[in-house]
Structure formats: structure tokens, C-alpha cells
Enzyme design. Structure first.
Site, PDB file in Angstrom:
ATOM      1  N   LYS A 136       0.842  -1.199   0.000  1.00 56.13           N
ATOM      2  CA  LYS A 136       0.000   0.000   0.000  1.00 56.13           C
ATOM      3  C   LYS A 136       0.881   1.254   0.000  1.00 56.13           C
ATOM      4  CE  LYS A 136      -4.002  -1.707   2.611  1.00 56.13           C
ATOM      5  NZ  LYS A 136      -4.968  -1.572   1.515  1.00 56.13           N
ATOM      6  N   ARG A 178     -10.610 -11.261   1.401  1.00 55.66           N
ATOM      7  CA  ARG A 178     -11.420 -12.331   0.813  1.00 55.66           C
ATOM      8  C   ARG A 178     -10.693 -13.665   0.853  1.00 55.66           C
ATOM      9  NH1 ARG A 178     -11.642  -8.867  -4.646  1.00 55.66           N
ATOM     10  NH2 ARG A 178     -11.320  -7.225  -3.100  1.00 55.66           N
TER      11      ARG A 178
HETATM   12  N1  BES Z   1      -8.301  -3.622   4.149  1.00 54.05           N
HETATM   13  C1  BES Z   1      -8.376  -3.196   2.809  1.00 54.05           C
HETATM   14  C2  BES Z   1      -9.644  -2.400   2.517  1.00 54.05           C
HETATM   15  C3  BES Z   1      -9.697  -1.031   3.117  1.00 54.05           C
HETATM   16  C4  BES Z   1      -9.164   0.041   2.456  1.00 54.05           C
HETATM   17  C5  BES Z   1     -10.351  -0.819   4.309  1.00 54.05           C
HETATM   18  C6  BES Z   1      -9.263   1.304   2.989  1.00 54.05           C
HETATM   19  C7  BES Z   1     -10.441   0.440   4.849  1.00 54.05           C
HETATM   20  C8  BES Z   1      -9.896   1.507   4.192  1.00 54.05           C
HETATM   21  C9  BES Z   1      -8.362  -4.402   1.872  1.00 54.05           C
HETATM   22  O1  BES Z   1      -7.622  -5.479   2.280  1.00 54.05           O
HETATM   23  C10 BES Z   1      -7.773  -3.922   0.582  1.00 54.05           C
HETATM   24  O2  BES Z   1      -6.617  -3.590   0.582  1.00 54.05           O
HETATM   25  N2  BES Z   1      -8.571  -3.896  -0.474  1.00 54.05           N
HETATM   26  C11 BES Z   1      -8.130  -3.430  -1.724  1.00 54.05           C
HETATM   27  C12 BES Z   1      -8.682  -4.358  -2.782  1.00 54.05           C
HETATM   28  C13 BES Z   1      -8.133  -4.114  -4.142  1.00 54.05           C
HETATM   29  C14 BES Z   1      -6.673  -4.496  -4.187  1.00 54.05           C
HETATM   30  C15 BES Z   1      -8.927  -4.930  -5.131  1.00 54.05           C
HETATM   31  C16 BES Z   1      -8.637  -2.003  -1.896  1.00 54.05           C
HETATM   32  O3  BES Z   1      -9.760  -1.726  -1.470  1.00 54.05           O
HETATM   33  O4  BES Z   1      -7.913  -1.186  -2.413  1.00 54.05           O
HETATM   34 MN    MN Z   2      -5.595  -5.283   1.701  1.00 53.49          MN
END
Ligand code: BES
Ligand code: MN
Ligand code: ZN
Length: 498
Positions: free
Chosen positions: A280, A354
Site C-alpha cells: 500500500k 477475501r
Molecule cells: N483492508 C483493505 C480495505 C480497506 C481500504 C479498508 C481502505 C479500509 C480503508 C483491503 O484489504 C484492501 O486492501 N482492499 C483493496 C482491494 C483491491 C486491491 C482490489 C482495496 O480496497 O484497495
Molecule cells: Mn488489503
């Protein structure tokens, strides 16, 4: 470091309001200078002081305004807090909650240690007094919640330690439910607010064991080897990048009839989500300790279940691990085999929620569930779609969806139903495996839910994406909200009453 229980005490107060001894009594006044029923009683006891003060213009009764008065003649309480309720004639739910919040804030800014809220008597939409009281408890619990476990010096400001509600004793049942929700929320919030160097998968397992001891739940924690034996290849693939051992937590409350099919709650507990090799960006990455909020809500709901002694069978499943980049971590393009046997091409290691939930959903089959509800801070896309007010609700069963929508409205912990159409499933196609773990930018919260749906075909299932509701971000507001504990607890109460 443990999650202490420092929630205020709640009780019902009966009797003549002017004679009730307390540090503070809060009563409602309206914009047109009209008084609520209890304000009228106090006004009379003081020989019209409240009316005179309103006439003077010191307070106009506008929504959520407050005015603190001291030592009024004829009143046993040291302080009288006037709370503005806006225009007379039916408050909306939000207005009522805002008024309670301002009253509790104003009282807690004084040296008062206890306050009696005489605000439950107002009519809020079509709600009952029970609703008014349980909501007031939830809002007061929210305002008074403090998290100072991580400060070197604990907060020593005077604490408003006890909240009384002026009501008749028939409202006790409603209040009891609200108080259980507050206690469940406080646990979920403490766990969420603990940083990831404290709140690890093992820490969560310890908390589950402690709950089991306190309330008589059954608790089983499966380590990596046990999960391997079950074939949880997808869950374990996420855990590989961290040196903190994964834990698969199982809690069981057997309050219902023997053999009655349980409700299964499944909560995502990524104790820190750095994204893995699909790292991230740095901005806001510090907030990813909240990525265990789904699991925290399951534990919080169990505390409430224990407090209420719910007559229902409930199973809680919390897959817990970290998602970090490391030599052992999943790499984009890796293909893993889930417990269901379905294979998954991991195109983005940051779509890890997921990957841990799918194995938990397969594991849930063994309980022959009446319903399975999973909770997860699953996608940033959910926040883009719905913002921070509702959680996104998905379900493969309309009855279950309606029951959750109803509970969400009742607990004022709201949800908004989203589609799970087959058309979206196509975005998860993989050339090499049974499916990919991402579906592209379009409808990101929906395709994440569609992914989960492939593992939840054998029972009535619902999924709550709580990425926008479980915590508040930003340096000065950062903190867990305790949602969706109220919704879950309300849903379980409703099921137990059937
Ligand atoms: N934990 C995150 C989702 C999230 C993002 C929660 C911001 C709260 C605030 C999740 O694991 C994630 O990283 N999801 C990605 C999915 C994408 C790579 C398809 C996302 O939402 O960017
Ligand atoms: Mn994630
Ligand atoms: Zn995540």
C-alpha cells in the site's frame, strides 16, 4: 495490556424529577420557548426560573444547544442542564442522538460525576421509549468512551461515571439491551484501537479465551498446523508473509435448544494490512491496524451475547493474521487452493481479506448454520460508493437481508443493500485458476462480495463491508466506532425472540 472495561454505569431513575439527588439533571426545551414535560415540572418547582431564563434570551432551544444552570431553588440536583431540541413536534432519529450527545458532552465538561437524562420522554419518529433509552445509552457510551491504554499517564479528568435515565421501570428491558451493546462496542473499540504491535492474532485469541472464561462460551483456537490439516491454503497463504503466527478463532455460545441450527458470525481479522508485496502507499497506512475490525466486532458481539444470556446458538469465527511483504509472502500471480478446493490466482496481494474469509466460510459449513453473516473492512471501494454512514449489505437470501435491514434500522447502525448479480461474476475470471482475487476498479466492493459468494452457496449468507463504518480516520479523529456491534446484537436478539 488488556482491554479494560471503563464504560459508565447506567440505570433507570423514577420519582419526582425535582426531588432526585444528582450532580446534574438534563431536560429538553424547544425553539419556541416551550418546555418538555420534565422541564415544566422543574420550572414549576423553581417558581418559573426556567421560563424566565428562556425569556431572557440566554438560550433559544435550538437543536443541540445547551445551557448549564446551578443550584436552582427547589431542585435537589446541583445542576440543571437545558438541552435544545429544536422545533417542537417529532424529532428525527439523528436530532435525538445529537441532543443526547450534546447533553452528555456538556455534563462531562463539568465536575459532575453523575447525570440524569430526562430526554427519553420526547417523541422520536415512530420509536418507543425502549428505543429512546437504548439509543441514549449507545450515544452516551460513545461520547464517554476513552482509550488511554497507550498513554504513559492515564487521563485523570473527572469522569462522568454514571448515567441515569428518568423513565418508568418498564423501560428496563430496552435499557439492558442498549447497555449490552455499549459493552460489546467498547470491547470492539478497544481491540480496534490497540496498535498492531499489541493486538496480534495471538492477542485476539487470548481475548477470545478470556470471553469464554467470563461467559461460559466454548473456545477453540486453531494454529497453523491445524489449519493446514483442514486445507485452508488460502488463509495460510496470507499469513506466510508475517512472523506472527496465524490464529483461527472459534467461539461457541450454546444458549439455544440442543440441535438448533446456529447463527454463524465470521469476522475478518487482519491485525495489520500493509498490502503484502502489492504494498500500500504510505498515506493512511497507519490506519490498517483497524483491518481486524470485523473480528473485533465478532468478539464484541459475543460480550453482549454473554451479558444478555441470549437464548440462541451462535458461533463466532475469526481468522486472524497479518498481511506483510516478506520473502515468504504471496506474490502477484501466485495460485493457491482454498479449503473448498477452488483455486485462486492472486493478482493483487492487497485483496487479502477475501482470501482469509473464503476458508472461514467453507469451515462454517460444518455447523449447518441457520445463517452466516460475515463482517469485513473489505474494500476501499465501499467507502467511495457509500461513504461513512451505512455499511454495505450483500446477501444471497432476501429473508436474511430483510432481517438484517430491520435490525440495522432498529439499532440505528444502518446498512444499504448492494447487488450480487451474476453479471459482476465475470470480472473475476482467470485464465489459469478457477478465479482471480480481484475484479478490477469498477464496482470493487461488489466484486469482492461476489468472490465471497462463491464460497457461501450452501447456506443463507450475508456480507457486511464495514470499511467505511468500523473506524474513523485522520490524525485527530482516528478511532474505532464499535460498529456494527449494535446491528449484530439486535439481529441476534430478534432471532432469539422468534
Ligand atoms: N483492508 C483493505 C480495505 C480497506 C481500504 C479498508 C481502505 C479500509 C480503508 C483491503 O484489504 C484492501 O486492501 N482492499 C483493496 C482491494 C483491491 C486491491 C482490489 C482495496 O480496497 O484497495
Ligand atoms: Mn488489503
Ligand atoms: Zn485488508
Amino acid at each position: 495490556m488488556s482491554a479494560k472495561d471503563n464504560a459508565p454505569k447506567f440505570s433507570i431513575k423514577t420519582g419526582s424529577p425535582e426531588k432526585l439527588k444528582s450532580d446534574c439533571i438534563a431536560v429538553g426545551v424547544f425553539e419556541d420557548g416551550r418546555l418538555s414535560a420534565t422541564a415544566r415540572v422543574l420550572d414549576k418547582a423553581t417558581g418559573g426560573r426556567i421560563t424566565a431564563i428562556l425569556k431572557s434570551g440566554d438560550m433559544d432551544g435550538s437543536a443541540s444547544s445547551t445551557l448549564l444552570l446551578r443550584e436552582l431553588p427547589g431542585i435537589a440536583a446541583v445542576r440543571v442542564l437545558l438541552v435544545g431540541l429544536g422545533k417542537q413536534g417529532g424529532l428525527a432519529e439523528k436530532d435525538y442522538r445529537d441532543a443526547i450527545a450534546s447533553a452528555v458532552k456538556a455534563a462531562s465538561n463539568t465536575a459532575a460525576r453523575d447525570v440524569i437524562l430526562a430526554l427519553g420522554e420526547v417523541k422520536v419518529g415512530k420509536r418507543t421509549t425502549d428505543w429512546n433509552l437504548s439509543q441514549a445509552a449507545i450515544v452516551a457510551g460513545d461520547v464517554l468512551y476513552r482509550f488511554d491504554h497507550m498513554k504513559s499517564k492515564p487521563d485523570t479528568r473527572a469522569r462522568l461515571g454514571s448515567i441515569g435515565f428518568l423513565a418508568d421501570s418498564t423501560a428496563a428491558a430496552g435499557l439492558k439491551q442498549g447497555v449490552a451493546m455499549v459493552r460489546g462496542m467498547a470491547l470492539a473499540r478497544d481491540l480496534g484501537n490497540m496498535p498492531s504491535n499489541v493486538c496480534t492474532p495471538s492477542y485476539l485469541a487470548g481475548q477470545a479465551r478470556q470471553l469464554a472464561r467470563s461467559y461460559g462460551f466454548k473456545c477453540k483456537v486453531m494454529d497453523k498446523t491445524a489449519c493446514e490439516k483442514l486445507g485452508m491454503g488460502s488463509f495460510l497463504s496470507v499469513a506466510k508473509g508475517s512472523d506472527k503466527p496465524p490464529m483461527f478463532i472459534e467461539l461457541r455460545h450454546e444458549g439455544g435448544k440442543k440441535g438448533e441450527q446456529p447463527v454463524v458470525l465470521v469476522g475478518k481479522a487482519i491485525t495489520f494490512d500493509a498490502g503484502g508485496i502489492s504494498l500500500k502507499p504510505p498515506a493512511d497506512m497507519d490506519e490498517m491496524n483497524y483491518d481486524m475490525s470485523g473480528g473485533g466486532a465478532v468478539l464484541g458481539a459475543f460480550r453482549a451475547i454473554g451479558e444478555l444470556g441470549l437464548k440462541l446458538n451462535v458461533v463466532g469465527l475469526v481468522p486472524a493474521c497479518e498481511n506483510l511483504p516478506d520473502a515468504h509472502a504471496n506474490k502477484p500471480g501466485d495460485i493457491v487452493t482454498s479449503m473448498s478446493g477452488q483455486t485462486i490466482e492472486i493478482l493483487n496481494t492487497d485483496a487479502e481479506g477475501r482470501l482469509i474469509l473464503c476458508d472461514a466460510l467453507t469451515y462454517a459449513e460444518r455447523f449447518k448454520p441457520a445463517a452466516v453473516v460475515d463482517l469485513a473492512t473489505l474494500t476501499g471501494a465501499c467507502v467511495i460508493a457509500l461513504g461513512h454512514h451505512p455499511s454495505a449489505l450483500y446477501a444471497n437470501d432476501d429473508k436474511l437481508a430483510q432481517a438484517l435491514e430491520q435490525a440495522a434500522d432498529q439499532a440505528w447502525d444502518r446498512v444499504w443493500r448492494m447487488p450480487l448479480w451474476d453479471e459482476y461474476q465475470e470480472q473475476l475470471k482467470s485464465n489459469l485458476a478457477d478465479m482471480a482475487n480481484i475484479g478490477g476498479r469498477a464496482g470493487g466492493s461488489i466484486t469482492a462480495a461476489c468472490f465471497l459468494a462463491r464460497f457461501a452457496k450452501r447456506y443463507a449468507w450475508a456480507h457486511l463491508d464495514i470499511a467505511g463504518t468500523a473506524y474513523r480516520g485522520g490524525r485527530d479523529k482516528k478511532g474505532s466506532t464499535g460498529r456494527p456491534v449494535p446491528l449484530l446484537v439486535q439481529y441476534l436478539i430478534d432471532q432469539a425472540g422468534k
